[in-house]
Design an enzyme around this catalytic site. Structure first.
Site, PDB file in Angstrom:
ATOM      1  N   PRO A  11      17.883 133.982   5.468  1.00  0.00           N
ATOM      2  CG  PRO A  11      16.104 135.494   5.431  1.00  0.00           C
ATOM      3  CD  PRO A  11      16.428 134.033   5.283  1.00  0.00           C
ATOM      4  CG  ASN A  12      19.793 137.646   9.537  1.00  0.00           C
ATOM      5  OD1 ASN A  12      20.392 138.651   9.181  1.00  0.00           O
ATOM      6  ND2 ASN A  12      18.510 137.657   9.809  1.00  0.00           N
ATOM      7  NE  ARG A  19      21.347 135.121  13.298  1.00  0.00           N
ATOM      8  CZ  ARG A  19      20.375 134.393  12.775  1.00  0.00           C
ATOM      9  NH1 ARG A  19      20.646 133.518  11.821  1.00  0.00           N
ATOM     10  NH2 ARG A  19      19.153 134.541  13.195  1.00  0.00           N
ATOM     11  CE1 TYR A  24      20.250 130.280  15.385  1.00  0.00           C
ATOM     12  CE2 TYR A  24      21.175 132.460  15.789  1.00  0.00           C
ATOM     13  CZ  TYR A  24      20.080 131.637  15.577  1.00  0.00           C
ATOM     14  OH  TYR A  24      18.808 132.170  15.545  1.00  0.00           O
ATOM     15  CG  ASN A  76      18.653 126.970   8.835  1.00  0.00           C
ATOM     16  OD1 ASN A  76      17.660 127.646   9.102  1.00  0.00           O
ATOM     17  ND2 ASN A  76      19.683 126.853   9.650  1.00  0.00           N
ATOM     18  CB  ALA A  79      13.587 134.818  10.751  1.00  0.00           C
ATOM     19  CG  HIS A  82       9.932 131.239  12.697  1.00  0.00           C
ATOM     20  ND1 HIS A  82       9.926 129.910  13.069  1.00  0.00           N
ATOM     21  CD2 HIS A  82      11.208 131.684  12.906  1.00  0.00           C
ATOM     22  CE1 HIS A  82      11.138 129.580  13.511  1.00  0.00           C
ATOM     23  NE2 HIS A  82      11.934 130.632  13.409  1.00  0.00           N
ATOM     24  CD  GLU A 100      11.276 123.195   9.469  1.00  0.00           C
ATOM     25  OE1 GLU A 100      10.290 122.451   9.250  1.00  0.00           O
ATOM     26  OE2 GLU A 100      11.237 124.153  10.252  1.00  0.00           O
ATOM     27  CG  HIS A 102      15.466 125.103  12.279  1.00  0.00           C
ATOM     28  ND1 HIS A 102      15.379 126.300  11.594  1.00  0.00           N
ATOM     29  CD2 HIS A 102      14.326 124.428  12.007  1.00  0.00           C
ATOM     30  CE1 HIS A 102      14.222 126.347  10.953  1.00  0.00           C
ATOM     31  NE2 HIS A 102      13.568 125.218  11.174  1.00  0.00           N
ATOM     32  NE  ARG A 109      16.580 130.706  19.709  1.00  0.00           N
ATOM     33  CZ  ARG A 109      17.061 131.288  18.606  1.00  0.00           C
ATOM     34  NH1 ARG A 109      17.157 130.588  17.484  1.00  0.00           N
ATOM     35  NH2 ARG A 109      17.449 132.540  18.615  1.00  0.00           N
ATOM     36  NE  ARG A 113      14.084 132.725  17.805  1.00  0.00           N
ATOM     37  CZ  ARG A 113      14.703 133.538  16.943  1.00  0.00           C
ATOM     38  NH1 ARG A 113      14.801 133.209  15.674  1.00  0.00           N
ATOM     39  NH2 ARG A 113      15.247 134.675  17.359  1.00  0.00           N
TER      40      ARG A 113
HETATM   41  C1  DQA Z   1      17.431 129.069  12.743  1.00  0.00           C
HETATM   42  C2  DQA Z   1      16.318 129.331  13.769  1.00  0.00           C
HETATM   43  C3  DQA Z   1      15.467 130.501  13.347  1.00  0.00           C
HETATM   44  O1  DQA Z   1      14.463 130.751  14.332  1.00  0.00           O
HETATM   45  C4  DQA Z   1      16.314 131.752  13.217  1.00  0.00           C
HETATM   46  O2  DQA Z   1      15.531 132.845  12.773  1.00  0.00           O
HETATM   47  C5  DQA Z   1      17.486 131.541  12.334  1.00  0.00           C
HETATM   48  C6  DQA Z   1      18.264 130.312  12.491  1.00  0.00           C
HETATM   49  C7  DQA Z   1      18.378 127.964  13.223  1.00  0.00           C
HETATM   50  O3  DQA Z   1      19.119 127.437  12.389  1.00  0.00           O
HETATM   51  O4  DQA Z   1      18.412 127.646  14.400  1.00  0.00           O
HETATM   52  O5  DQA Z   1      17.868 132.402  11.555  1.00  0.00           O
HETATM   53  O6  DQA Z   1      16.837 128.650  11.533  1.00  0.00           O
END
Ligand code: DQA
Length: 155
Positions: A11-12, A19, A24, A76, A79, A82, A100, A102, A109, A113
């Site tokens: 997501p996102n 964003r 990021y 990736n 969120a 978590h 995994e 990120h 953070r 997280r």
């Molecule tokens: C993330 C870190 C996560 O905590 C966050 O919710 C993201 C991006 C990262 O790539 O740093 O959406 O996965």
């Protein structure tokens, strides 16, 4: 086993570029995927990328990777990392390489997280290197492929 790498984005991540660039970076998801794919094809691998804002889509993409006998999953999960036990359970059943990744460093953070449901079922986690995280994840796939490391979680 194939040379296919499933690159999964949660997501996102489709909003990367606009964003929270201070967290990021300003690279878009398409740019990350293009770079990852270019490195992969230079090494003889093919990338299947799936991005979704819905947990179930990502669960099904992991099933697809297992059915296709993919070499690796690089995920990736955003969120979902978590709190998603369904992603964790799906990954357990994938017998290939699992990384995994990120962009940010979640441990540096907010408290929420600091937990990853995925960490105990992947070969390893790469976090905090922004765009370089994807390069390092790809290098990890190649290194593990060449050493036939066991896949965590698969009995
Ligand atoms: C993330 C870190 C996560 O905590 C966050 O919710 C993201 C991006 C990262 O790539 O740093 O959406 O996965």
């Amino acid at each position: 086993m194939s040379n296919v790498i499933f690159l999964l984005s949660g997501p996102n991540l489709d909003e990367l570029g606009v964003r929270e660039p201070a967290v990021y970076g300003d690279t878009t998801l398409s740019q990350h995927v293009a770079r990852f794919s270019a490195r992969s094809s230079a090494a003889g691998c093919t990338v299947v990328h799936r991005q979704s804002n819905f947990e179930g889509d990502l669960v099904e993409a992991i099933h697809e990777a297992r059915q296709d006998e993919a070499l690796a999953i690089v995920i990736n999960a955003g969120a979902l990392t978590h709190y998603s036990w369904s992603l964790r359970d799906a990954l357990v059943n994938f017998p290939g390489i699992k990384i995994e990744v990120h962009l940010s460093n979640p441990l540096a953070r907010e408290d929420f997280r600091h937990v990853s449901t995925l960490a105990s079922v992947v070969n390893g986690s790469i976090a905090g290197f922004r765009a370089l995280s994807y390069d390092l994840a790809f290098e990890a796939v190649l290194a593990l492929r060449d050493t036939s490391a066991p896949s965590p979680g698969v009995a």
